[in-house]
Design a protein around this motif. Structure first.
Motif, PDB file in Angstrom:
ATOM      1  N   LEU A   3       5.660  -6.756  -6.244  1.00  0.00           N
ATOM      2  CA  LEU A   3       5.792  -5.568  -6.600  1.00  0.00           C
ATOM      3  C   LEU A   3       6.363  -5.963  -8.290  1.00  0.00           C
ATOM      4  O   LEU A   3       7.227  -7.086  -8.043  1.00  0.00           O
ATOM      5  CB  LEU A   3       7.291  -4.963  -6.041  1.00  0.00           C
ATOM      6  N   VAL A   4       6.169  -5.006  -9.679  1.00  0.00           N
ATOM      7  CA  VAL A   4       6.410  -5.088 -10.453  1.00  0.00           C
ATOM      8  C   VAL A   4       7.188  -4.575 -11.178  1.00  0.00           C
ATOM      9  O   VAL A   4       7.157  -3.442 -10.868  1.00  0.00           O
ATOM     10  CB  VAL A   4       5.515  -5.701 -11.050  1.00  0.00           C
ATOM     11  N   GLU A   5       8.589  -5.159 -11.686  1.00  0.00           N
ATOM     12  CA  GLU A   5       9.309  -3.922 -12.047  1.00  0.00           C
ATOM     13  C   GLU A   5       8.816  -4.202 -13.658  1.00  0.00           C
ATOM     14  O   GLU A   5       9.398  -5.421 -14.085  1.00  0.00           O
ATOM     15  CB  GLU A   5      11.011  -4.111 -11.745  1.00  0.00           C
ATOM     16  N   LEU A   6       9.510  -3.124 -14.440  1.00  0.00           N
ATOM     17  CA  LEU A   6       8.679  -3.043 -15.547  1.00  0.00           C
ATOM     18  C   LEU A   6       9.874  -2.635 -16.276  1.00  0.00           C
ATOM     19  O   LEU A   6      10.306  -1.279 -16.133  1.00  0.00           O
ATOM     20  CB  LEU A   6       7.282  -2.696 -16.136  1.00  0.00           C
ATOM     21  N   PRO A  40      -8.018   5.720  -3.131  1.00  0.00           N
ATOM     22  CA  PRO A  40      -7.106   7.015  -3.530  1.00  0.00           C
ATOM     23  C   PRO A  40      -6.228   5.583  -4.728  1.00  0.00           C
ATOM     24  O   PRO A  40      -5.852   6.786  -5.934  1.00  0.00           O
ATOM     25  CB  PRO A  40      -6.431   7.142  -2.620  1.00  0.00           C
ATOM     26  N   GLU A  41      -5.979   4.803  -4.339  1.00  0.00           N
ATOM     27  CA  GLU A  41      -5.152   4.090  -5.728  1.00  0.00           C
ATOM     28  C   GLU A  41      -5.823   4.479  -6.826  1.00  0.00           C
ATOM     29  O   GLU A  41      -4.991   4.437  -8.002  1.00  0.00           O
ATOM     30  CB  GLU A  41      -5.011   2.377  -5.069  1.00  0.00           C
ATOM     31  N   VAL A  42      -7.185   3.872  -6.554  1.00  0.00           N
ATOM     32  CA  VAL A  42      -8.434   4.470  -8.463  1.00  0.00           C
ATOM     33  C   VAL A  42      -7.419   5.400  -8.544  1.00  0.00           C
ATOM     34  O   VAL A  42      -7.542   5.542  -9.949  1.00  0.00           O
ATOM     35  CB  VAL A  42      -9.436   3.618  -8.257  1.00  0.00           C
ATOM     36  N   GLY A  50       6.269   0.978 -12.880  1.00  0.00           N
ATOM     37  CA  GLY A  50       6.618  -0.465 -11.582  1.00  0.00           C
ATOM     38  C   GLY A  50       4.913  -0.442 -11.110  1.00  0.00           C
ATOM     39  O   GLY A  50       4.499   0.644 -11.506  1.00  0.00           O
ATOM     40  N   LEU A  51       5.124  -1.233 -10.526  1.00  0.00           N
ATOM     41  CA  LEU A  51       3.095  -1.881 -10.124  1.00  0.00           C
ATOM     42  C   LEU A  51       3.546  -2.300  -8.862  1.00  0.00           C
ATOM     43  O   LEU A  51       4.200  -3.664  -8.396  1.00  0.00           O
ATOM     44  CB  LEU A  51       2.567  -2.440 -10.611  1.00  0.00           C
ATOM     45  N   ILE A  52       2.502  -1.814  -7.593  1.00  0.00           N
ATOM     46  CA  ILE A  52       2.768  -2.170  -6.366  1.00  0.00           C
ATOM     47  C   ILE A  52       0.987  -2.321  -6.216  1.00  0.00           C
ATOM     48  O   ILE A  52       0.372  -1.804  -6.316  1.00  0.00           O
ATOM     49  CB  ILE A  52       3.154  -0.628  -5.566  1.00  0.00           C
ATOM     50  N   VAL A  53       1.090  -3.708  -5.692  1.00  0.00           N
ATOM     51  CA  VAL A  53       0.055  -4.282  -5.209  1.00  0.00           C
ATOM     52  C   VAL A  53      -0.190  -4.517  -3.647  1.00  0.00           C
ATOM     53  O   VAL A  53       0.503  -5.294  -3.517  1.00  0.00           O
ATOM     54  CB  VAL A  53      -0.760  -5.672  -6.435  1.00  0.00           C
ATOM     55  N   ASN A  54      -0.874  -4.242  -2.772  1.00  0.00           N
ATOM     56  CA  ASN A  54      -1.461  -3.906  -1.457  1.00  0.00           C
ATOM     57  C   ASN A  54      -2.562  -5.465  -1.428  1.00  0.00           C
ATOM     58  O   ASN A  54      -3.723  -4.776  -2.414  1.00  0.00           O
ATOM     59  CB  ASN A  54      -1.510  -3.252  -0.766  1.00  0.00           C
ATOM     60  N   ALA A  55      -2.216  -6.448  -1.012  1.00  0.00           N
ATOM     61  CA  ALA A  55      -3.978  -7.211  -0.470  1.00  0.00           C
ATOM     62  C   ALA A  55      -3.992  -7.418   1.232  1.00  0.00           C
ATOM     63  O   ALA A  55      -3.147  -7.682   1.449  1.00  0.00           O
ATOM     64  CB  ALA A  55      -3.735  -8.976  -0.917  1.00  0.00           C
ATOM     65  N   SER A  88      -0.646   1.774  -8.763  1.00  0.00           N
ATOM     66  CA  SER A  88      -0.334   1.290  -7.161  1.00  0.00           C
ATOM     67  C   SER A  88      -1.853   0.845  -7.121  1.00  0.00           C
ATOM     68  O   SER A  88      -2.987   1.462  -8.204  1.00  0.00           O
ATOM     69  CB  SER A  88      -1.144   2.193  -6.370  1.00  0.00           C
ATOM     70  N   ALA A  89      -2.680  -0.759  -6.241  1.00  0.00           N
ATOM     71  CA  ALA A  89      -4.027  -0.786  -6.575  1.00  0.00           C
ATOM     72  C   ALA A  89      -3.947  -1.712  -4.983  1.00  0.00           C
ATOM     73  O   ALA A  89      -2.909  -2.153  -4.879  1.00  0.00           O
ATOM     74  CB  ALA A  89      -4.275  -2.092  -7.650  1.00  0.00           C
ATOM     75  N   SER A  90      -4.738  -1.925  -4.996  1.00  0.00           N
ATOM     76  CA  SER A  90      -5.329  -2.130  -3.059  1.00  0.00           C
ATOM     77  C   SER A  90      -5.981  -2.678  -3.611  1.00  0.00           C
ATOM     78  O   SER A  90      -7.091  -2.480  -3.619  1.00  0.00           O
ATOM     79  CB  SER A  90      -5.241  -1.095  -2.215  1.00  0.00           C
ATOM     80  N   THR A  91      -6.662  -3.647  -1.602  1.00  0.00           N
ATOM     81  CA  THR A  91      -7.515  -4.485  -2.388  1.00  0.00           C
ATOM     82  C   THR A  91      -7.669  -5.475  -0.991  1.00  0.00           C
ATOM     83  O   THR A  91      -6.765  -5.426   0.041  1.00  0.00           O
ATOM     84  CB  THR A  91      -8.053  -6.291  -3.136  1.00  0.00           C
TER      85      THR A  91
END
Lengths: 407, 407
Positions: A38-41, A59-61, A75-80, A115-118
């Motif tokens: 999680l990145v708070e901007l 769906p994130e894209v 905010g940015l949220i990334v799932n790996a 959002s981004a997931s990989t």
């Protein structure tokens, strides 16, 4: 997984004012390491972004594409470990629920949460884990640095990949930091797998998007590991504005050139890092094509070379098989004249005028191919077009990662 | 080199009246086996042909292109071990000298002698060996059969590849025999590496060319081993006319349909044999795409799937990784709607409507992937377009052949 032999040391990264990072561990896979980032901007952060050209995006894209025109991010949220791609309505709802939870925690609108997931395709992001990850990472905001974020966004990456650059704008030094993950399914057609860039520069959303688009064209869009384009490719660039210089809104503004150059430099570093961590990579290959009818044609020829399995296996074997370069030029479908073509490995001219050079000595070429960084230059002799792309060799390691290991 | 596990037994091939074969051994490489193949064709033999779309073709390909409009053939000369491609004027002169020697031996014009060479790129065909090969093979005309010719035209092929078909035309049974070689640098864009077809049918040059073009479109142009297109791809089809039925000059002539069907059947058999001997192949993969907006679009999507290293390595590993199919559809750049897509492995529906099927049971899919012949079907749900292509899996064997072995 062994660390890539092409790995570079992690760079020293200064903090960026207005960027706070927290990571969390939830069991998307049987990993014990953190996999939610999680990145708070800061309020007022501007965002630019580019996403995959895949017709089957995650769906994130799709959410990123919807939100990017707003130009604002909190905010940015990334799932790996789970790409959430091709998961139908369940996946879409999970991505929306997670973004909503981030918005709630940060006190902002969900359309400012990216959002981004990989990871694996086809398994809906488990919404309970996704929400727990947000809560845990939010509680730890400020405790993670860029190195921790690099680890937390990675999947089959063998080393953390980041870069930094800077520019002087109106008397202020602005910093750009970027983190990126690979490392297979890499033939970005807008961006690489996932790349996130942060700066304290003050820039309008439109100009920032323009700068990012230009930088990506000659960097992320010029790399290939395996010619396979991901459903999740995303590059997002955030500018917090904390540097406090006068807002840049046009390329004519003083300092805009410097920021654009620093961004392009950063993207180039990050893109090459992705190739350095290409699955199974033992050698970094830089392919330069000159003399094409135009730059687009040069790019297509360069990518034809960089995607040729036969050339990539030859280089893996240290074989100066320039015949395979001829083949790859020939199959590209672009204007080319066999008898005008010239080919160099490293600094050695190998072939020209439709054949091998007289008295060709393979020794310096073999020595060049023994190294970890191989340069291949093709001149088509037709016009002013040029392009440079990066790839890696194709080795048993690639097969082992993708065939022997059953996920 | 071990024989491909996908090899088929050599078929029984009847002789074709008007076709005499001789082979010879000359040291293009350190092979002791025959590597020069001469075919004498009866007076009046008609020829059709298709050659590589490579922009850097071999001189043999250029000579074929020059001579094909004449539509008449008396001889075919094939060299294995040296492709003579990218060899400048020296290579061109060697190919012309060899054809002239064949013409002299057969007592015909050089424009009725067709040439093909396969092997390493960039080394001019040694003219003295090429001429000695002609003389030796000519002295042995009639002593070699199609099996001997198959061995003599091969390079990295692990088994001899031939097929036969027949048709009834005007009360006469005509025979078609074909021989073909692979087995890397296979993504033909007109023809495969080298394929030669012989029949005793009586057919006009224009109709024969029309039939060949149609047959190749759905056979040789629908296979890929490694996405790399050769500089030497050539398919030549010879009709001696010895069957003695009334000349076919139009698709409306009685029997023309039967000959076209037999030719298409033969080409399909030969094309699939090339894939069965693809470098490192352990599994034959048939990719069918339906529901595309048109057939061309279906073909491009099918080739995107068939060329995906990630999908091919997954199948090598027996992994039903349908997410990689989604990826390959998405990157093809053709109209596709994620939520209309459905995917089958064998007869099992795996994914549809934007996600995995409810209650998906991987057991029958895993059983199908354990076999040597894998069928993959993708329906795009958009229109009537369909295509079928064939490829093989991507294995350690491919890397070993192309990287570990230094020629």
């Amino acid at each position: 997984m062994d660390i890539s032999p092409l790995a570079l040391p992690f760079p020293a990264l200064a903090p960026i004012a207005g960027v706070r990072i927290g990571t969390a561990s939830v069991p998307y896979k049987r990993w014990t390491r953190d996999c939610v980032t999680l990145v708070e901007l800061a309020e007022g952060t501007v965002v630019a972004g580019l996403t995959t050209q895949s017709k089957c995006p995650s769906p994130e894209v799709e959410l990123c594409r919807t939100k990017l025109p707003g130009g604002q991010a909190r905010g940015l949220i990334v799932n790996a470990g789970n790409s959430n791609a091709f998961t139908g309505m369940a996946g879409r709802q999970a991505a929306e629920a997670q973004a909503a939870r981030v918005a709630e925690r940060l006190g902002c609108s969900a359309d400012r949460v990216f959002s981004a997931s990989t990871g694996v395709i086809g398994v809906p992001l488990p919404v309970d884990l996704a929400l727990a990850g947000v809560d845990q990472a939010h509680a730890r905001l400020g405790q993670a640095d860029f190195l921790a974020a690099c680890h937390s966004i990675g999947t089959t990456d063998t080393f953390p990949k980041a870069a930094t650059s800077s520019a002087m704008i109106g008397g202020a030094r602005v910093t750009l930091n970027g983190i990126v993950k690979g490392s297979g399914m890499i033939a970005p057609d807008m961006a690489t797998m996932l790349g996130f860039i942060f700066t304290d520069a003050v820039v309008s959303p439109a100009l920032w998007q323009q700068m990012l688009r230009a930088a990506v064209a000659t960097t992320f869009n010029c790399i290939t590991v395996d010619s396979d384009t991901s459903t999740s490719d995303t590059v997002l660039a955030f500018a917090t504005g904390a540097a406090g210089h006068a807002m840049l809104a046009s390329m004519d503004d003083p300092g805009a050139d410097a920021l654009a150059a620093a961004l392009a430099d950063l993207c180039r570093q990050l893109a090459i890092l992705v190739v350095r961590d290409g699955e199974g990579a033992q050698k970094l290959i830089e392919v330069t094509v000159t003399g094409a009818v135009d730059d687009g044609s040069a790019h297509r020829v360069a990518m034809s070379i960089a995607n040729s399995p036969l050339l990539k296996t030859a280089i893996a074997g240290g074989d100066a098989n320039w015949g395979r370069v001829v083949m790859a030029v020939g199959k590209a479908g672009e204007p080319a004249e066999r008898d005008l073509l010239s080919i160099r490995f490293g600094d050695t001219l190998v072939a020209q005028a439709g054949g091998v050079v007289p008295g060709y000595d393979e020794a310096p070429v073999a020595a060049h191919l023994d190294g970890q960084e191989v340069r291949l230059t093709v001149d088509l002799g037709l016009g002013p077009g040029r392009a440079r792309v990066w790839t890696c060799d194709l080795t048993h390691g690639y097969i082992s990662i993708n065939a022997d290991y059953r996920s």
